[in-house]
Design a protein around this motif. Sequence first.
Motif, short mmCIF file in Angstrom:
data_model
loop_
_atom_site.label_atom_id
_atom_site.label_comp_id
_atom_site.label_asym_id
_atom_site.label_seq_id
_atom_site.Cartn_x
_atom_site.Cartn_y
_atom_site.Cartn_z
N VAL A 176 0.85 -1.19 0.00
CA VAL A 176 0.00 0.00 0.00
C VAL A 176 0.88 1.24 0.00
O VAL A 176 2.06 1.19 0.37
N LEU A 177 0.29 2.36 -0.42
CA LEU A 177 0.99 3.63 -0.41
C LEU A 177 0.57 4.42 0.82
O LEU A 177 -0.61 4.61 1.07
N GLY A 178 1.55 4.85 1.58
CA GLY A 178 1.27 5.68 2.75
C GLY A 178 1.61 7.13 2.48
O GLY A 178 2.55 7.45 1.76
N GLY B 120 13.52 4.29 -0.53
CA GLY B 120 12.46 4.62 -1.48
C GLY B 120 11.46 5.66 -1.01
O GLY B 120 10.62 6.12 -1.78
N ASP B 121 11.53 6.05 0.27
CA ASP B 121 10.60 7.06 0.79
C ASP B 121 11.03 8.45 0.32
O ASP B 121 12.21 8.73 0.16
N GLU B 122 10.05 9.32 0.12
CA GLU B 122 10.34 10.67 -0.38
C GLU B 122 9.79 11.72 0.57
O GLU B 122 8.63 11.62 1.00
N VAL B 123 10.60 12.72 0.88
CA VAL B 123 10.19 13.81 1.75
C VAL B 123 10.08 15.08 0.92
O VAL B 123 10.99 15.41 0.15
N LEU C 95 6.10 10.49 1.32
CA LEU C 95 5.48 9.41 0.57
C LEU C 95 6.14 8.10 0.97
O LEU C 95 7.37 7.97 0.97
N LEU C 96 5.32 7.12 1.32
CA LEU C 96 5.81 5.83 1.82
C LEU C 96 5.26 4.71 0.94
O LEU C 96 4.23 4.10 1.24
N PRO C 97 5.93 4.40 -0.17
CA PRO C 97 5.42 3.34 -1.05
C PRO C 97 5.72 1.95 -0.49
O PRO C 97 6.60 1.77 0.35
N HIS C 98 4.97 0.96 -0.97
CA HIS C 98 5.24 -0.46 -0.71
C HIS C 98 5.23 -0.79 0.79
O HIS C 98 6.09 -1.49 1.29
N LEU C 99 4.24 -0.26 1.50
CA LEU C 99 4.07 -0.62 2.91
C LEU C 99 3.29 -1.93 3.02
O LEU C 99 2.56 -2.32 2.10
N GLY D 80 0.35 12.92 10.99
CA GLY D 80 -0.86 12.23 10.55
C GLY D 80 -0.55 11.33 9.38
O GLY D 80 0.30 11.66 8.54
N LEU D 81 -1.21 10.18 9.31
CA LEU D 81 -0.94 9.19 8.27
C LEU D 81 -2.23 8.70 7.65
O LEU D 81 -3.26 8.58 8.33
#
Length: 404
Positions: free
Chosen positions: A14-16, A55-58, A69-73, A108-109
């Motif tokens: 999932v994408l966070g 892979g996370d982007e700030v 952005l937190l891809p592939h959770l 918040g997420l």
Amino acid sequence: MSSLLATQPSGDGVLGVMLVRLQRLPEIRIAHGYAAGEALAAATAQSIGQTLRPGDEVHVLDDAELAVLLPHLRDGNHALLAGLRVLRILDAPVVFGERAVPVSAAVGLAVGPDQGEDPETLLRRAGIAAGQARRGSERCVLYRAGSDATGVPYELLRAALAGNRLEVHLQPILDLARRRWVGIESLARWRDPEGGLVPPLEFIPLAEDTGLVADLTRWSLNTSLRHAARARRAVADLGVSVNLSPRVFGQRDFVAQVLSSLDVWDLPASALTLEVTETALMEDPATGFALLERLRAEDIGISIDDFGSGYSSLAYLKHLPATELKIDRAFVTDLCRDRRSEQLVHSIIDLGHDLGMEIVAEGVEDADTLERLARLGCDRAQGMHIERPQPAGTLIDLLAREAA
């Protein structure tokens, strides 16, 4: 930001979306200048980026807000672990240049697709969760299904603001010595054509948590002053009070915005009083006090609303550039039935007068309470016994008849 989200690969998992709100940044801007605020936001983003996965982007959205952005959770709990890791990073001072500055934050997420399939929904729900983190005991909150189910969809409120579909209701303020109306409080109201009347306690927090509060404040000021200009044709020295959200404290152009609105409607600054609760002020005292000082320097009145119900201290009160204290209705309601409430009200009146402020009692529901307040030396009062809030046009017509 929406375009960045839209380009994220779907892939596995999932994408966070994480929203990080830096709560001390307005205070830091006051202490070190706006350039320092921008540098601190950039340094905070760098610290976060060095700690999270490759892979996370700030992304820095503005001086006080960052998105991650937190891809592939794996799931929402995986997102929460990332949020807690960010909070641990910010427990240590953030270093930029030669400065080491402590930064507190609310996180918040939201995760998709379960909590939103489109970028705007994920961003909004992460913002709602960040607002809950700011107001509650947990500093990191994962969006929970139904937590924005207030009957007020974000898109509907945004459209109502854009289409000027909100209304102003006015409630008069009575001078207890002269027994005449000397002011009006402006109250935002929203009646949706399909959903009916939407309570302010639903749509105002939504506006604060989703970034719409700047638009809401701009609308409220301009509309309130437009009605005040018409009302002052009936009562020349009538003042208008407008509630102020703490979310606007950090806006660089807010004072200029207020002065421009006064100029548009040809009103003196002294005709306007801005109301802010003591609890809101304590969220960021340095920034709030600095803004109020600037407003007061322009001859705009400052009212401390709901006084007695918050958690500010007398040490802060002596420094506030306030012109008015509004006694919380909880004390006023019990005034004639509870000796301690009467003593507290009397003490607040004396304290405010000693500090050069006028005192307004809210929530006056009967004649006995009104007379008791007058005997205690209270300056002004408002409440259902005096007059209930009414649509602006209706109340202005009533003012004109009373003045005739």
